[in-house]
Motif scaffolding. Structure first.
Motif, PDB file in Angstrom:
ATOM      1  N   VAL A 306      50.756  27.767  37.866  1.00 42.61           N
ATOM      2  CA  VAL A 306      51.703  28.872  37.677  1.00 42.61           C
ATOM      3  C   VAL A 306      51.139  29.922  36.715  1.00 42.61           C
ATOM      4  N   LEU A 307      50.571  29.459  35.592  1.00 37.38           N
ATOM      5  CA  LEU A 307      49.994  30.395  34.626  1.00 37.38           C
ATOM      6  C   LEU A 307      48.813  31.157  35.216  1.00 37.38           C
ATOM      7  N   SER A 308      47.986  30.476  36.026  1.00 34.00           N
ATOM      8  CA  SER A 308      46.855  31.143  36.679  1.00 34.00           C
ATOM      9  C   SER A 308      47.349  32.228  37.632  1.00 34.00           C
ATOM     10  N   ALA A 309      48.378  31.892  38.400  1.00 28.49           N
ATOM     11  CA  ALA A 309      48.936  32.880  39.331  1.00 28.49           C
ATOM     12  C   ALA A 309      49.531  34.062  38.585  1.00 28.49           C
ATOM     13  N   LEU A 310      50.195  33.793  37.461  1.00 25.40           N
ATOM     14  CA  LEU A 310      50.757  34.887  36.662  1.00 25.40           C
ATOM     15  C   LEU A 310      49.665  35.783  36.101  1.00 25.40           C
ATOM     16  N   TYR A 311      48.563  35.181  35.676  1.00 30.55           N
ATOM     17  CA  TYR A 311      47.452  35.985  35.142  1.00 30.55           C
ATOM     18  C   TYR A 311      46.893  36.908  36.229  1.00 30.55           C
ATOM     19  N   ILE A 312      46.650  36.355  37.421  1.00 34.75           N
ATOM     20  CA  ILE A 312      46.098  37.162  38.518  1.00 34.75           C
ATOM     21  C   ILE A 312      47.069  38.266  38.909  1.00 34.75           C
ATOM     22  N   LEU A 313      48.374  37.922  38.983  1.00 32.99           N
ATOM     23  CA  LEU A 313      49.382  38.927  39.313  1.00 32.99           C
ATOM     24  C   LEU A 313      49.410  40.023  38.259  1.00 32.99           C
ATOM     25  N   PHE A 314      49.385  39.646  37.009  1.00 35.58           N
ATOM     26  CA  PHE A 314      49.425  40.606  35.911  1.00 35.58           C
ATOM     27  C   PHE A 314      48.195  41.512  35.946  1.00 35.58           C
ATOM     28  N   LEU A 315      47.025  40.919  36.218  1.00 41.16           N
ATOM     29  CA  LEU A 315      45.793  41.702  36.289  1.00 41.16           C
ATOM     30  C   LEU A 315      45.851  42.715  37.424  1.00 41.16           C
ATOM     31  N   THR A 316      46.406  42.302  38.571  1.00 42.92           N
ATOM     32  CA  THR A 316      46.515  43.200  39.722  1.00 42.92           C
ATOM     33  C   THR A 316      47.457  44.364  39.421  1.00 42.92           C
ATOM     34  N   VAL A 317      48.611  44.056  38.831  1.00 43.24           N
ATOM     35  CA  VAL A 317      49.594  45.101  38.530  1.00 43.24           C
ATOM     36  C   VAL A 317      49.056  46.074  37.488  1.00 43.24           C
ATOM     37  N   SER A 318      48.445  45.546  36.430  1.00 44.45           N
ATOM     38  CA  SER A 318      47.921  46.422  35.384  1.00 44.45           C
ATOM     39  C   SER A 318      46.784  47.291  35.907  1.00 44.45           C
ATOM     40  N   SER A 319      45.972  46.756  36.842  1.00 43.51           N
ATOM     41  CA  SER A 319      44.896  47.555  37.447  1.00 43.51           C
ATOM     42  C   SER A 319      45.471  48.705  38.258  1.00 43.51           C
ATOM     43  N   MET A 320      46.596  48.468  38.924  1.00 46.08           N
ATOM     44  CA  MET A 320      47.256  49.545  39.675  1.00 46.08           C
ATOM     45  C   MET A 320      47.728  50.646  38.735  1.00 46.08           C
ATOM     46  N   PHE A 321      48.231  50.267  37.565  1.00 44.26           N
ATOM     47  CA  PHE A 321      48.634  51.269  36.582  1.00 44.26           C
ATOM     48  C   PHE A 321      47.442  52.105  36.139  1.00 44.26           C
ATOM     49  N   ALA A 322      46.275  51.466  36.020  1.00 40.49           N
ATOM     50  CA  ALA A 322      45.074  52.197  35.615  1.00 40.49           C
ATOM     51  C   ALA A 322      44.646  53.179  36.695  1.00 40.49           C
ATOM     52  N   VAL A 323      44.652  52.724  37.948  1.00 39.20           N
ATOM     53  CA  VAL A 323      44.241  53.597  39.060  1.00 39.20           C
ATOM     54  C   VAL A 323      45.186  54.773  39.194  1.00 39.20           C
ATOM     55  N   ASN A 324      46.480  54.544  38.994  1.00 43.95           N
ATOM     56  CA  ASN A 324      47.475  55.614  39.104  1.00 43.95           C
ATOM     57  C   ASN A 324      47.505  56.524  37.883  1.00 43.95           C
ATOM     58  N   GLY A 325      46.795  56.143  36.844  1.00 42.47           N
ATOM     59  CA  GLY A 325      46.763  56.964  35.635  1.00 42.47           C
ATOM     60  C   GLY A 325      47.931  56.754  34.713  1.00 42.47           C
ATOM     61  N   SER A 326      48.737  55.699  34.956  1.00 45.44           N
ATOM     62  CA  SER A 326      49.890  55.442  34.100  1.00 45.44           C
ATOM     63  C   SER A 326      49.485  54.886  32.737  1.00 45.44           C
ATOM     64  N   LEU A 327      48.345  54.181  32.697  1.00 46.19           N
ATOM     65  CA  LEU A 327      47.835  53.617  31.453  1.00 46.19           C
ATOM     66  C   LEU A 327      46.352  53.945  31.332  1.00 46.19           C
ATOM     67  N   PRO A 328      45.829  54.047  30.104  1.00 48.92           N
ATOM     68  CA  PRO A 328      44.375  54.185  29.952  1.00 48.92           C
ATOM     69  C   PRO A 328      43.675  53.004  30.617  1.00 48.92           C
ATOM     70  N   THR A 329      42.551  53.275  31.273  1.00 45.33           N
ATOM     71  CA  THR A 329      41.891  52.260  32.089  1.00 45.33           C
ATOM     72  C   THR A 329      41.545  51.013  31.297  1.00 45.33           C
ATOM     73  N   MET A 330      40.908  51.184  30.145  1.00 45.55           N
ATOM     74  CA  MET A 330      40.480  50.021  29.367  1.00 45.55           C
ATOM     75  C   MET A 330      41.678  49.194  28.925  1.00 45.55           C
ATOM     76  N   LEU A 331      42.737  49.847  28.466  1.00 41.91           N
ATOM     77  CA  LEU A 331      43.924  49.121  28.024  1.00 41.91           C
ATOM     78  C   LEU A 331      44.547  48.357  29.181  1.00 41.91           C
ATOM     79  N   ALA A 332      44.666  49.004  30.350  1.00 40.89           N
ATOM     80  CA  ALA A 332      45.305  48.358  31.497  1.00 40.89           C
ATOM     81  C   ALA A 332      44.531  47.129  31.950  1.00 40.89           C
ATOM     82  N   VAL A 333      43.194  47.213  31.970  1.00 42.43           N
ATOM     83  CA  VAL A 333      42.384  46.093  32.443  1.00 42.43           C
ATOM     84  C   VAL A 333      42.386  44.943  31.433  1.00 42.43           C
ATOM     85  N   TRP A 334      42.381  45.278  30.138  1.00 44.20           N
ATOM     86  CA  TRP A 334      42.327  44.240  29.110  1.00 44.20           C
ATOM     87  C   TRP A 334      43.706  43.743  28.687  1.00 44.20           C
ATOM     88  N   LEU A 335      44.787  44.389  29.154  1.00 39.71           N
ATOM     89  CA  LEU A 335      46.132  43.991  28.742  1.00 39.71           C
ATOM     90  C   LEU A 335      46.465  42.540  29.087  1.00 39.71           C
TER      91      LEU A 335
END
Length: 353
Positions: A306-335
């Motif tokens: 469950v924790l592994s799936a949450l990490y992957i889901l979180f990484l995918t969502v935060s990466s989308m925020f970076a691509v859309n420009g909602s968050l700074p790229t480095m912050l979104a990827v490392w969040l």
């Protein structure tokens, strides 16, 4: 050494098993494409699956490193091995040391694979998919407009990659906001031998205040700081670039003032953040599974998945925020690493010592 070999052995075995399943599923999905497009067997094996395996292995590394830790550590806890180790005078920090050694090996291998080995392998794999599975590469680019140098704007209405030839070109030079030169042509052609662009049927206008100097000709050679491959680069090309190529591309596009670098920046930062996730998830796994619980190993494995799936889901969502420009790229990827790092610190403090 006992824990290191148990960790690496369990991780390797679990990864091999899941990769076998992935290959079987992928073959069942693409078998019709292979037959319909007459893909040669040697290309299927060496060009596609030989490059498919390291790509998916690296992608699944943090998840299965985490599951491997929970699997054999909870087994040690249920056999009271950890209690014996700690009762023998070994501190919890000393107990963690072989885990960090094994995780560091996994992190280094994952970083080298993702940054330098897998990108050229991805290029071969994706070329195979484009040829025998589903064509996705464009041979014609339309309405190309980019700033190739400060104050120099290039526009090409249509460019064919196979012929290295385009139609209806405009090259404008500005001094600040003032237009100082404009060259238009019916055709533009790239010659790889001498790295020169040839503009055909051109009209060149040079402006000096209210005065204008015009010249007309059949062919003009010009040095433009761009190559045809750059017209066809999109986010699908990011996994095919090494770390050095990604850095150069991002720097070049940033200097040109282009706004399409987010997917490439995400890919670049992921190559550092995802390997580091193995260390963070390892600490979570040891802290969770070093305690003997009533639910046994099954409960701890379920929590790990469950924790592994949450990490992957979180990484995918935060990466989308970076691509859309909602968050700074480095912050979104490392969040995700920052949040799961905080979780790891809390679990480490509460772990039985």
């Amino acid at each position: 050494m006992y824990i290191i070999w148990k960790y690496l052995g369990t991780f390797g075995l679990s990864l091999v098993l899941i990769l076998c399943i992935c290959v079987v599923i992928d073959i069942s999905e693409k078998l019709d494409y292979f037959f319909d497009n007459h893909a040669p067997l040697n290309e299927i094996v060496f060009d596609y699956y030989l490059n498919f395996i390291p790509y998916f292995a690296n992608m699944l590394t943090p998840m299965f490193a985490f599951i491997a830790v929970i699997f054999f550590t909870s087994k040690m806890a249920n056999n009271t091995e950890i209690i014996a180790i700690l009762a023998g005078g070994v501190s919890f920090n000393r107990f963690l040391r072989p885990y960090f050694v094994a995780s560091t090996i996994i992190v280094l291998v994952s970083f080298l694979l993702s940054g330098y080995v897998i990108p050229p392998a991805n290029e071969t794999r994706l070329d195979f998919e484009d040829k025998y599975v589903t064509a996705f590469k464009n041979e014609v680019a339309l309405d190309i407009q980019l700033e190739i140098q400060p104050g120099v704007i290039l526009y090409i209405e249509r460019f064919e990659h196979s012929k290295n030839r385009g139609q209806h070109v405009s090259l404008e030079k500005y001094d600040g906001k003032k237009l100082v030169s404009r060259t238009t042509g019916m055709t533009i052609e790239w010659t790889p031998a001498d790295s020169v662009w040839h503009i055909g049927d051109y009209v060149k206008r040079d402006f000096d205040g209210v005065f204008e100097e015009m010249s007309i000709g059949m062919n003009m050679d010009t040095l433009i700081d761009v190559v045809p491959q750059e017209f066809f680069i999109n986010e699908a090309y990011a996994p095919q670039m090494t770390n050095a190529q990604l850095r150069r591309y991002i720097k070049k596009q940033t200097e040109r003032g282009m706004g399409n670098t987010q997917p490439f920046e995400v890919e670049y930062h992921k190559r550092f953040s995802i390997p580091m996730a193995s260390l963070i998830l390892m600490l979570i796994g040891v802290s969770l599974s070093s305690r003997k619980v009533k639910g046994g190993m099954g409960l701890q494995l379920g929590i790990g998945i469950v924790l592994s799936a949450l990490y992957i889901l979180f990484l995918t969502v935060s990466s989308m925020f970076a691509v859309n420009g909602s968050l700074p790229t480095m912050l979104a990827v490392w969040l995700p690493n920052i949040i799961f790092g905080a979780i790891a610190a809390v679990l480490y403090v509460k772990a039985p010592k």
